[in-house]
Design an enzyme around this catalytic site. Sequence first.
Site, PDB file in Angstrom:
ATOM      1  N   VAL A 185       0.833  -1.198   0.000  1.00 32.07           N
ATOM      2  CA  VAL A 185       0.000   0.000   0.000  1.00 32.07           C
ATOM      3  C   VAL A 185       0.869   1.250   0.000  1.00 32.07           C
ATOM      4  O   VAL A 185       0.585   2.225  -0.719  1.00 32.07           O
ATOM      5  CB  VAL A 185      -0.947   0.002   1.220  1.00 32.07           C
ATOM      6  CG1 VAL A 185      -1.591   1.375   1.424  1.00 32.07           C
ATOM      7  CG2 VAL A 185      -2.032  -1.056   1.048  1.00 32.07           C
ATOM      8  N   GLU A 186       1.934   1.232   0.787  1.00 32.53           N
ATOM      9  CA  GLU A 186       2.754   2.432   0.947  1.00 32.53           C
ATOM     10  C   GLU A 186       3.599   2.753  -0.288  1.00 32.53           C
ATOM     11  O   GLU A 186       3.664   3.916  -0.701  1.00 32.53           O
ATOM     12  CB  GLU A 186       3.664   2.273   2.166  1.00 32.53           C
ATOM     13  CG  GLU A 186       2.935   2.294   3.495  1.00 32.53           C
ATOM     14  CD  GLU A 186       2.328   3.646   3.823  1.00 32.53           C
ATOM     15  OE1 GLU A 186       2.762   4.661   3.244  1.00 32.53           O
ATOM     16  OE2 GLU A 186       1.415   3.688   4.665  1.00 32.53           O
ATOM     17  N   THR A 187       4.262   1.758  -0.865  1.00 32.14           N
ATOM     18  CA  THR A 187       5.241   2.069  -1.922  1.00 32.14           C
ATOM     19  C   THR A 187       5.233   1.091  -3.093  1.00 32.14           C
ATOM     20  O   THR A 187       6.176   1.060  -3.871  1.00 32.14           O
ATOM     21  CB  THR A 187       6.674   2.088  -1.344  1.00 32.14           C
ATOM     22  OG1 THR A 187       6.989   0.775  -0.834  1.00 32.14           O
ATOM     23  CG2 THR A 187       6.822   3.107  -0.244  1.00 32.14           C
TER      24      THR A 187
END
Length: 326
Positions: free
Chosen positions: A120-122
Amino acid sequence: MMKQLLALVALVASPSFALADYRENPEAKLFMADMLKQSVATSAQLDAWFSSANKQQSILDAIARPAEKTKTWAEYSKIFLTTDRIDKGIAFWREHADTLAKAEAQYGVPASIIVAIIGVETRYGRNMGSYRVIDALSTLAFDYPPRAPFFRKELHNFIQLVQEQKQDPLALKGSYAGAMGYGQFMPSSFRNYAVDFDGDAIADIWANPTDAIGSVANYFAGHGWVKGGAVTARVRVAKDFDEALLNTTFKPDTSARDAQQAGYTPVFEFEPEEMLTLYKLEGDSGAEFWAGANNYYVITRYNHSRMYALAVYQLSQLIEQKYQTK
């Protein structure tokens, strides 16, 4: 000559162009004086760093309209629950299976949750942000009053961090909010939770996925993740359900027994005394009602958003299901 002059005028008028020198900003001056007083950095270092820091209007624009506040769950979920993100998550898990197993055993956090957070983040390290962290944190610390105290604290931690890690603060890049690395840690999170997970004496969340995996797991453990505990589940509502219990807090504040008495029935049984937070989101088919347990709350410590926590959990489930069958 006229064309060059017009081009310069247009550039200065551009919302992303900043003439301001943070060394002349009154709040930044106080901040730098405090850094000197605490011997965090030298006058020469601070002068070099803040003469280079640039206010970025695009950062102010981005923080004013985050997806968590401008999209419904139906829209938000489509960003993260994609076949591509699931397949890349499986590939990341396979590539780092031993490290993920070690992190799960040591911290009690499922490999699937760690993978989903990084996804989700990167996108598993593929998109760690393109803003210079010094620009992001300076812009938000001194030109974004609604959350200036928070970002000044993060800027303080960033300066301490680069000194401790012997990093060049002008070279490090991250998100528009100043988050860094595979797991997008804010500087304070880095200093509190980043770990050396491969034994080389360096905690590197920027380029080392092993350290990043261990650091994400450590963050969750440090915020109270319960091994084997429930995360979140759909609930059915009675006609006379108590709507006042919805979306009141991230932290569970209603027992499963009280929730059921108030008209909420979970799709699987929680223990009667287990504390839950009840929330409502707008899905593709209308209102969806959910109950989040302690581990759901822990995910919201990473990002204070109900939709974010649900996206991480559902992505983790989709990745794990497919990983186990391939």
